[in-house]
Design a protein around this motif. Structure first.
Motif, PDB file in Angstrom:
ATOM      1  N   VAL A  29       5.182   3.709  -1.968  1.00 49.06           N
ATOM      2  CA  VAL A  29       4.453   3.780  -0.702  1.00 49.06           C
ATOM      3  C   VAL A  29       3.022   4.283  -0.962  1.00 49.06           C
ATOM      4  O   VAL A  29       2.074   3.858  -0.292  1.00 49.06           O
ATOM      5  CB  VAL A  29       5.184   4.706   0.298  1.00 49.06           C
ATOM      6  CG1 VAL A  29       4.290   5.058   1.485  1.00 49.06           C
ATOM      7  CG2 VAL A  29       6.456   4.029   0.792  1.00 49.06           C
ATOM      8  N   GLY A  30       2.874   5.174  -1.923  1.00 47.82           N
ATOM      9  CA  GLY A  30       1.545   5.695  -2.247  1.00 47.82           C
ATOM     10  C   GLY A  30       0.606   4.579  -2.697  1.00 47.82           C
ATOM     11  O   GLY A  30      -0.541   4.495  -2.252  1.00 47.82           O
ATOM     12  N   ARG A  31       1.089   3.711  -3.575  1.00 46.26           N
ATOM     13  CA  ARG A  31       0.278   2.589  -4.071  1.00 46.26           C
ATOM     14  C   ARG A  31      -0.058   1.613  -2.940  1.00 46.26           C
ATOM     15  O   ARG A  31      -1.189   1.148  -2.827  1.00 46.26           O
ATOM     16  CB  ARG A  31       1.040   1.883  -5.192  1.00 46.26           C
ATOM     17  CG  ARG A  31       0.282   0.742  -5.865  1.00 46.26           C
ATOM     18  CD  ARG A  31       1.027   0.336  -7.124  1.00 46.26           C
ATOM     19  NE  ARG A  31       0.543  -0.909  -7.697  1.00 46.26           N
ATOM     20  CZ  ARG A  31      -0.518  -1.016  -8.504  1.00 46.26           C
ATOM     21  NH1 ARG A  31      -1.209   0.061  -8.807  1.00 46.26           N
ATOM     22  NH2 ARG A  31      -0.882  -2.176  -8.999  1.00 46.26           N
ATOM     23  N   HIS A  32       0.946   1.330  -2.085  1.00 42.17           N
ATOM     24  CA  HIS A  32       0.705   0.443  -0.947  1.00 42.17           C
ATOM     25  C   HIS A  32      -0.319   1.051   0.019  1.00 42.17           C
ATOM     26  O   HIS A  32      -1.194   0.356   0.554  1.00 42.17           O
ATOM     27  CB  HIS A  32       2.008   0.178  -0.193  1.00 42.17           C
ATOM     28  CG  HIS A  32       3.013  -0.613  -0.974  1.00 42.17           C
ATOM     29  ND1 HIS A  32       2.657  -1.584  -1.876  1.00 42.17           N
ATOM     30  CD2 HIS A  32       4.381  -0.589  -0.967  1.00 42.17           C
ATOM     31  CE1 HIS A  32       3.750  -2.123  -2.402  1.00 42.17           C
ATOM     32  NE2 HIS A  32       4.793  -1.533  -1.871  1.00 42.17           N
ATOM     33  N   THR A  33      -0.190   2.349   0.252  1.00 44.61           N
ATOM     34  CA  THR A  33      -1.104   3.040   1.172  1.00 44.61           C
ATOM     35  C   THR A  33      -2.539   2.951   0.673  1.00 44.61           C
ATOM     36  O   THR A  33      -3.470   2.664   1.430  1.00 44.61           O
ATOM     37  CB  THR A  33      -0.680   4.516   1.330  1.00 44.61           C
ATOM     38  OG1 THR A  33       0.653   4.569   1.873  1.00 44.61           O
ATOM     39  CG2 THR A  33      -1.631   5.272   2.245  1.00 44.61           C
ATOM     40  N   PHE A  34      -2.719   3.198  -0.623  1.00 48.41           N
ATOM     41  CA  PHE A  34      -4.067   3.099  -1.206  1.00 48.41           C
ATOM     42  C   PHE A  34      -4.627   1.688  -1.048  1.00 48.41           C
ATOM     43  O   PHE A  34      -5.785   1.512  -0.650  1.00 48.41           O
ATOM     44  CB  PHE A  34      -4.016   3.463  -2.692  1.00 48.41           C
ATOM     45  CG  PHE A  34      -5.297   3.155  -3.422  1.00 48.41           C
ATOM     46  CD1 PHE A  34      -6.399   3.979  -3.303  1.00 48.41           C
ATOM     47  CD2 PHE A  34      -5.401   2.010  -4.212  1.00 48.41           C
ATOM     48  CE1 PHE A  34      -7.586   3.688  -3.959  1.00 48.41           C
ATOM     49  CE2 PHE A  34      -6.582   1.706  -4.876  1.00 48.41           C
ATOM     50  CZ  PHE A  34      -7.671   2.549  -4.744  1.00 48.41           C
ATOM     51  N   ALA A  35      -3.806   0.677  -1.352  1.00 46.07           N
ATOM     52  CA  ALA A  35      -4.274  -0.716  -1.293  1.00 46.07           C
ATOM     53  C   ALA A  35      -4.749  -1.079   0.111  1.00 46.07           C
ATOM     54  O   ALA A  35      -5.825  -1.681   0.283  1.00 46.07           O
ATOM     55  CB  ALA A  35      -3.149  -1.653  -1.736  1.00 46.07           C
ATOM     56  N   ILE A  36      -3.967  -0.700   1.118  1.00 46.29           N
ATOM     57  CA  ILE A  36      -4.305  -1.076   2.495  1.00 46.29           C
ATOM     58  C   ILE A  36      -5.502  -0.283   3.002  1.00 46.29           C
ATOM     59  O   ILE A  36      -6.394  -0.824   3.668  1.00 46.29           O
ATOM     60  CB  ILE A  36      -3.066  -0.911   3.397  1.00 46.29           C
ATOM     61  CG1 ILE A  36      -2.018  -1.968   3.008  1.00 46.29           C
ATOM     62  CG2 ILE A  36      -3.425  -1.035   4.872  1.00 46.29           C
ATOM     63  CD1 ILE A  36      -0.656  -1.763   3.598  1.00 46.29           C
ATOM     64  N   MET A  37      -5.560   1.020   2.676  1.00 49.03           N
ATOM     65  CA  MET A  37      -6.728   1.810   3.079  1.00 49.03           C
ATOM     66  C   MET A  37      -7.996   1.273   2.426  1.00 49.03           C
ATOM     67  O   MET A  37      -9.044   1.176   3.067  1.00 49.03           O
ATOM     68  CB  MET A  37      -6.531   3.286   2.702  1.00 49.03           C
ATOM     69  CG  MET A  37      -5.535   4.034   3.561  1.00 49.03           C
ATOM     70  SD  MET A  37      -5.680   5.852   3.415  1.00 49.03           S
ATOM     71  CE  MET A  37      -5.437   6.103   1.647  1.00 49.03           C
ATOM     72  N   ALA A  38      -7.903   0.912   1.127  1.00 51.24           N
ATOM     73  CA  ALA A  38      -9.074   0.401   0.415  1.00 51.24           C
ATOM     74  C   ALA A  38      -9.530  -0.938   0.981  1.00 51.24           C
ATOM     75  O   ALA A  38     -10.737  -1.186   1.132  1.00 51.24           O
ATOM     76  CB  ALA A  38      -8.750   0.260  -1.073  1.00 51.24           C
TER      77      ALA A  38
END
Length: 362
Positions: A308-317
């Motif tokens: 979820v951390g990696r997904h969160t970063f991708a979408i925020m970026a």
């Protein structure tokens, strides 16, 4: 008269090239695994007529491979070595060996489910079309998504192909089964408000290493497998450069203010003072339990796991930059297609961008 030919060959594995003997005897073929790994494909280089220099670290394995080749050739000439289809070999033990060679958790997952499915010793002969059909149905009922079920069946197909290569079976019963249809996966991620809520409640969690590693992932996109391996010395000028474990490629990630604050705070908790930033984390399943408990205490009703951390970063970026190419590079993706799965989660921002375009008279 025995007509035989023995050749050393190599197949690509995760940590180099695995050597094996390709044996052809009276029109029959068998591949004999040697359990030896080298850093280069020396057999192909020789076949291509290239001059080769065996690396020092590979010399022992290469010597043992050639000694085994000579021994098999001698046995063939004496009539003491023959190619025989052996379907009574223990398939689970064979699968376990392939798992070690591949060193990939999807193979381990497939093996784990296979062990749960059977209640007895499983020989090569018993891995039939009807057996695999039953296992396929079991996977579709038991695992979380058809995508995972397909991955496990694909891994099983590869293992059976290895059994063909090594002369244990003549055909792959997996090839007769219809392939499992995949679905577009739902991506679990945190909205900015949810991430802030988790930050506000982080002091309630006992395992602060898991807490800070997860938050660092949310602001860098780093995978769980790499979080354990990154080191303080790899940070220079507020950039982290490391080799990704999954794809073996170097990746440089600029560290923003939030990521740097997380590291500064973690230093206050970390009493070990090792070279690694986080070092050994709990196994993924146990780390996920910490995240689930944390999310529950925060009131977030989402499937919580480390990715979820990696997904969160991708979408925020993506929402912040609108630059798919740059985000793809920050995630270490080999191609844009992999990153495009996040686009549907930034549609609203796309609508906003279009709505503020200037008006013209037509």
């Amino acid at each position: 008269m025995v007509i035989a030919h023995v050749t050393i060959r190599a197949r690509k594995v995760k940590n180099g090239w695995s050597l094996y003997l390709d044996i052809i005897q009276n029109g029959f073929r068998k591949c004999l695994g040697l359990h030896l790994t080298v850093s280069k494909n020396y057999p192909k280089m020789l076949r291509d007529g290239k001059k080769i220099r065996i690396e020092k670290k590979d010399k022992e394995a290469w010597l043992r491979a050639n000694n085994k080749k000579t021994a098999v050739e001698n046995d063939l000439n004496k009539g003491e070595f023959g190619i025989v289809e052996n379907k009574n070999i223990d398939f689970i033990e064979f699968f376990e060996r392939i798992c070690k060679e591949k060193n990939n958790r999807s193979y381990n997952g497939a093996l784990y489910q296979l062990k749960k499915f059977i209640s007895h010793k499983l020989t090569m002969k018993q891995v039939s079309y009807s057996f695999l059909k039953g296992f396929r149905q079991y996977l579709l009922k038991k695992v979380r998504s058809p995508n995972t079920a397909k991955t496990y069946m694909d891994r099983l197909r590869i293992v059976l192909n290895e059994a063909i290569n090594e002369g244990y079976i003549k055909e792959n019963p997996c090839n007769k089964l219809p392939k499992i249809k995949t679905v577009e996966p739902v991506i679990d991620y945190l909205e900015v408000k949810e991430l802030q809520l988790m930050c506000d409640k982080k002091a309630m969690i006992k395992d602060q290493k898991v807490v800070h590693a997860f938050l660092f992932s949310c602001f860098t996109g780093i995978r769980f497998s790499d979080l354990e391996r990154i080191e303080w010395q790899q940070i220079k000028n507020n950039e982290l450069t490391f080799r990704q474990q999954k794809v073996k490629k170097l990746l440089t990630i600029p560290l923003g203010e939030s990521a740097l604050m997380i590291l500064d705070e973690w230093k206050k908790f970390d009493q070990q003072n090792t070279n690694h930033i986080f070092g050994k984390l709990p196994i993924n399943a146990n780390a996920n339990k910490v995240l689930k408990s944390w999310a529950k205490q925060t009131g977030i009703k989402k499937n919580s796991h480390f990715h979820v951390g990696r997904h969160t970063f991708a979408i925020m970026a993506l929402r912040s930059s609108k630059d798919l190419f740059t985000v793809s590079k920050l995630l270490g993706h080999a191609n844009l297609q992999t990153t495009m799965k996040y686009l549907k989660y930034v549609k609203e921002e796309g609508r906003k961008a279009v709505s503020i375009l200037p008006d013209i008279s037509l």
